[in-house]
Design an enzyme around this catalytic site. Structure first.
Site, PDB file in Angstrom:
ATOM      1  N   GLU A 222     -31.307  29.806  25.700  1.00  0.00           N
ATOM      2  CA  GLU A 222     -32.119  29.664  26.918  1.00  0.00           C
ATOM      3  C   GLU A 222     -32.404  28.205  27.250  1.00  0.00           C
ATOM      4  OE1 GLU A 222     -35.810  31.812  26.492  1.00  0.00           O
ATOM      5  OE2 GLU A 222     -36.078  31.187  24.423  1.00  0.00           O
TER       6      GLU A 222
ATOM      7  N   CYS B 211     -30.978  38.924  27.927  1.00  0.00           N
ATOM      8  CA  CYS B 211     -32.253  39.626  28.078  1.00  0.00           C
ATOM      9  C   CYS B 211     -33.129  39.002  29.153  1.00  0.00           C
ATOM     10  CB  CYS B 211     -32.988  39.713  26.750  1.00  0.00           C
ATOM     11  SG  CYS B 211     -33.355  38.101  26.048  1.00  0.00           S
TER      12      CYS B 211
HETATM   13  C1  PEP Z   1     -35.854  34.310  29.160  1.00  0.00           C
HETATM   14  O1  PEP Z   1     -36.271  33.154  29.113  1.00  0.00           O
HETATM   15  O2  PEP Z   1     -34.926  34.668  29.909  1.00  0.00           O
HETATM   16  C2  PEP Z   1     -36.469  35.360  28.328  1.00  0.00           C
HETATM   17  C3  PEP Z   1     -35.961  36.572  28.281  1.00  0.00           C
HETATM   18  O3  PEP Z   1     -37.596  35.038  27.637  1.00  0.00           O
HETATM   19  P1  PEP Z   1     -39.055  34.915  28.298  1.00  0.00           P
HETATM   20  O4  PEP Z   1     -38.956  35.460  29.691  1.00  0.00           O
HETATM   21  O5  PEP Z   1     -39.988  35.695  27.446  1.00  0.00           O
HETATM   22  O6  PEP Z   1     -39.310  33.448  28.255  1.00  0.00           O
HETATM   23 MG    MG Z   2     -37.533  32.549  27.480  1.00  0.00          MG
END
Ligand code: PEP
Ligand code: MG
Length: 583
Positions: free
Chosen positions: A433, A504
């Site tokens: 990410e 995700c």
């Molecule tokens: C993302 O950053 O895409 C992720 C799934 O994590 P979060 O939204 O919890 O930061």
């Molecule tokens: Mg994230």
């Protein structure tokens, strides 16, 4: 009849909500001094006692809800606050001073509490020092009750409420009751901010990033939240209400029509299986994940355990939640992500200029190894169920994953030496990410068993666009070619390194993204449970050669808008009949 007003914002969670405004404010209440006539002093004390009683009831309700939805014991932290309301020294001091000084209850209470908090903060005992936050929390609640002001917790929303707020901190968002709340309208926030994620998890229509409007709404005003068009209507006229009642009925019909799809396998028309799993924040959502046909949990965001409790959960408390989740989802896998605190999931008094670039996620855990090890131990102990996988957020460098693995191995050794059972072949993965992780993915693939692409943060960090800032939300687009290239790089490196690659972030549930992601070779799509039937339906209309062609073409484009237009066109043209599913 008040005039109808239409406000525009970012559609963050689909559906239509029709209800009454419930104003949630986090602003600190100002307290003024007022003289009280001697004849009214007794009434003033009664007013104070009633406010204390009301606050106690509120806290008890909140505690019960947290215990029910997040996990037993998690509401226990409120006991300290309830005890403060029962503290005779404080109560007697307030009552005495109301009589002595002939001043209003809120002013005297505020004075007494401030003195008490000052003494505690000077204490050498860390436990007492930490209680200062609780004291101010409780005092704010009592003062609001004394003044008859709006609510300090979303939990107090009665049935049929539309929450109207400037902002809802993640710790508060965990308390939203899906049975009572039919919509959310907020001044701040964007599509991937954590209020948006929670709203989608709870299936509550939400419009965020509206800009200033809360001061113009009153508690109890009629409100409609249109999560499809991104509008909020205050004082809607009757024809408008009728229109939206119809819309709601239609949405329910479409959802029902999609339900049979839940049972079908997640595979393309030419037979390629793609795991479709669920992102969840709360244990209670596991039920929904199963109902919507998820193949396991692709992301369990554990920081909500921390935020709901407002402090570190113990190993035992965590173990109970992880173990219960693993047992419920068995034989399918559960990916537990270690705490991703910081960023907009603020958890301490530590203020920093750029929280998203600062003390967040793995950086916190690596600096606080005991805190990190506690969570690892709890996860490993629950891994005896043989279906748990562990995932680390915000990895940006190769050294980080090496250090994480060292600590992980230490914890394993410790458990072995104590003869505590765990799954020694537990899969270990990272979220990709950050742009640096995506660009270094070929090296990182040597160290882990899987990647899960966090497109929300990947977009934020690649485009330098704060994911929660409504002023620049038009710049936040996960279809930006730069983001797509990093995703391709990650999937290709993962596959070259013989590991599986999932996604995700919110991109996974964007209907027009599915052919593209499948064409890029994604192995798993993880999304909010309610998005699963639609994603399955789309997946089952696709073939691999078509998807590959789509991905190749999309990667040749230069702007996010071109990509969006192309994918929209393609999906509609190549897969007739899909219109209803992608609305
Ligand atoms: C993302 O950053 O895409 C992720 C799934 O994590 P979060 O939204 O919890 O930061
Ligand atoms: Mg994230």
């Amino acid at each position: 009849m008040p005039k109808e007003r239409i406000l525009h914002g970012i559609p963050a969670s689909k559906g239509v909500g029709i209800g009454k405004a419930f104003i949630y404010e986090i602003k600190k209440t100002e307290v003024f001094q007022t003289p009280i006539l001697s004849v009214y002093l007794k009434d003033e004390v009664v007013r104070f006692e009633n406010a204390i009683l009301k606050t106690k009831e509120e806290l008890q309700r909140i505690k019960d809800q947290i215990n029910r939805e997040i996990g037993e014991d998690f509401g226990q932290f409120l006991d300290a606050q309830i005890m403060m309301l029962e503290d005779e020294t404080i109560l007697d001091a307030v009552k005495k001073r109301i009589f002595d000084e002939k001043k209003n209850a809120e002013y005297i209470y505020h004075e007494v509490i401030s003195e008490y908090a000052r003494k505690l903060s000077e204490s050498k005992n860390a436990y007492f020092k930490e209680r200062v936050i609780d004291i101010y929390d409780v005092a704010e609640r009592v003062i609001k009750n004394l003044l008859g002001l709006s609510h300090t917790s979303v939990l107090e929303a009665p049935p049929g409420s539309v929450i109207i707020a400037h902002d809802i901190p993640p710790s508060e968002a965990t308390l939203i009751n899906r049975k009572n709340v039919v919509g959310i309208a907020m001044e701040l926030g964007g599509r991937t901010s954590h209020t948006a994620i929670t709203a989608r998890a709870l299936e509550i229509p939400a419009i965020l990033g509206i800009g200033e409007f809360v001061s113009k709404v009153q508690n109890g005003d009629d409100v409609i939240v249109d999560g499809e068009r991104g509008i909020v209507i205050i004082h809607p006229g009757s024809s408008r209400v009728n229109f939206y009642e119809e819309q709601k009925k239609k949405t329910i019909q479409v959802t029902k029509a999609l339900l049979p799809v839940c049972e079908l396998p997640p595979e393309t028309r030419d037979g390629k299986h793609i795991d479709i799993s669920a992102n969840i924040e709360f244990f209670a959502e596991a039920e929904q994940a199963i109902r919507y046909g998820a193949i396991g949990i692709g992301l369990f965001r554990t920081e909500f355990l921390y935020l709901a409790r407002r402090g570190s959960p113990s190993e035992e408390e965590q173990f109970r939640v992880y173990n219960a989740l693993a047992r419920k989802i068995k034989p399918h896998p559960v990916i537990i992500r270690t705490f991703d605190l910081g960023g907009d999931k603020i958890f301490s008094d530590y203020h920093e200029a750029n929280p998203f670039l600062g003390w967040r996620a793995i950086r916190v855990c690596l600096q606080e190894p005991e805190f990190f090890k506690t969570q690892m131990r709890a996860i490993l102990r629950a891994s005896v169920n043989k279906n748990i996988r562990i995932m680390f957020p915000m990895i940006a460098t190769y050294e980080e994953i090496r250090r994480v693995k060292l600590i992980f191995n230490e914890v394993k050794q410790e458990l072995k030496s104590k003869k505590i059972e765990f799954d020694d072949s537990i899969q270990l993965g990272i979220m990709v990410e950050t742009p640096s992780a995506a660009l270094m993915s070929s090296s990182l693939a040597q160290e882990v068993d899987f990647f899960s692409i966090g497109s929300n943060d990947l977009t934020q960090y690649t485009l330098a666009v704060d994911r929660g800032n409504e002023k620049i939300s038009q710049l936040f687009d996960h279809f930006h070619p730069a983001v797509l290239r990093l995703i391709k790089e990650t999937i290709d490196s993962g596959h070259k390194g013989n590991i599986w690659v999932g996604i995700c972030g919110e991109l996974a549930s964007d209907p027009i993204a599915i052919p593209l992601l499948v064409g890029l070779g994604i192995d798993e799509l993880s999304m909010s449970p309610s998005s699963i039937p639609r994603a399955k339906l789309i997946l089952r209309t696709l073939t691999i050669p078509q998807c590959k062609e789509i991905a190749e073409e999309a990667l040749r484009l230069r702007t996010a808008l071109e990509v969006r237009r192309f994918l929209n066109r393609v999906l509609r043209k190549q897969f007739p009949g899909i219109e209803d599913a992608i609305k």
